[in-house]
Design an enzyme around this catalytic site. Sequence first.
Site, PDB file in Angstrom:
ATOM      1  N   ALA A  53       4.670  11.047  -5.517  1.00  0.00           N
ATOM      2  CA  ALA A  53       4.510  11.302  -6.946  1.00  0.00           C
ATOM      3  C   ALA A  53       3.027  11.483  -7.246  1.00  0.00           C
ATOM      4  O   ALA A  53       2.174  11.213  -6.415  1.00  0.00           O
ATOM      5  CB  ALA A  53       5.081  10.159  -7.773  1.00  0.00           C
ATOM      6  N   LYS A  54       2.721  11.933  -8.443  1.00  0.00           N
ATOM      7  CA  LYS A  54       1.328  12.044  -8.882  1.00  0.00           C
ATOM      8  C   LYS A  54       1.293  12.111 -10.399  1.00  0.00           C
ATOM      9  O   LYS A  54       2.209  12.674 -11.037  1.00  0.00           O
ATOM     10  CB  LYS A  54       0.662  13.301  -8.303  1.00  0.00           C
ATOM     11  CG  LYS A  54      -0.837  13.158  -8.138  1.00  0.00           C
ATOM     12  CD  LYS A  54      -1.154  12.273  -6.946  1.00  0.00           C
ATOM     13  CE  LYS A  54      -2.646  12.204  -6.676  1.00  0.00           C
ATOM     14  NZ  LYS A  54      -2.938  11.424  -5.459  1.00  0.00           N
TER      15      LYS A  54
END
Length: 393
Positions: A77-78
């Site tokens: 994720a980011k």
Amino acid sequence: MINQVKPPYLQVTWHDPVTGRPGFLVIDRLVRGVCSGGLRMRAGCTLAEVTGLAAGMTAKEALNYDPEGRYIPLGGAKGGIDFDPRDPGAVDVLRRYLMAVRPYIERFWTMGEDLGLRQDTIDEVLADLGMQSSIQAIYPLLDDESKARQRLADAFEISVDGVALDELVGGCGVAEAALVGIERLNLAAPKAFVQGFGSMGGATARFLAQAGVPVVGIADAAGVVANPDGLDVERLLLTRDQFGMIDRDQLRPDDRQLPLQAWLDVEASVLVPAAVSYAIDDASAVHADLVVEAANMPVTSTAEVSLADRGVLIIPDVVANSATNSWWWWTFFGDIEADADAAFTKIRESMRKLVNRVLDQAAHEATTPRAAAAAIAAEATDVISRRFGPSTV
């Protein structure tokens, strides 16, 4: 960049009600309902950028997956906020963003610092919001939460020669990746240039200098400092500010100051872009033999093709800068204790093994290291999926 095999699991776009600036969260993949990836803040951050970074986190988790290890592999994720972190209102924007994405942090997204943000700033804001931690989503998967949390807290209290351990682990991995690349290319009397002097760039410069590779140039947001015989990295490291800015008063008489646009003009066989994404889009401006991507996505895909055609070795970001993420989880799950020597030993051994594996496969298949890393990550992802079942995705 990592090729997106399928659309990400989730994309969220948020708009700050005060400034109107957007922020993003992309969950590329979930493993046992959890994902991992940092939060960055920079002016100009885009959804496409964050999406690519999230895919890269999935690859990093897979590339460093050890079935014999204690830590549970996570999805990628980011998060990203389109705002200048030096703006006086940056912390307030961060607070509003974290309030908006709070449900994801509490249940799905384990998050840490990235470009433009420090972990202590994130932790302070989360505490003000009454949240436990930036990685609390993983607590339900632990056998002994209190021991795991204490181990990581102890690790964050460690300082090594004036620099916090958590600010050194990523650069230790990048430097080790560079040393493997130097050995593979059989570079004689290598010299390095580091673009960016924050946590990743500063630590990389320290470990390269300690390994006997002179750092002949460093770029920060104000310009370039250079010395063909090598800069005093330690002096500059210990006097930089919180944004990675070099104190020019600490330069020696024979150190030179150059304009920022000259950062690719300094002669060095090893180039370490450790600042922003897409920093290198003109392959003809690169004169190094080895590029080690300490930043996320610093070389555009077009430039990478041109550099590869010229025989320049690029050790991709998903390999070179993956040690920070791995160190968190090795420590948290108990693969290593809260100890600097244990951390550096584990990072060096793992990075050396991974880089050699990637480069061996690239040579065997006559492809690029990035393509080889993607193939290895895909294979590991399949193993993770079989081990953890349909909840993986």
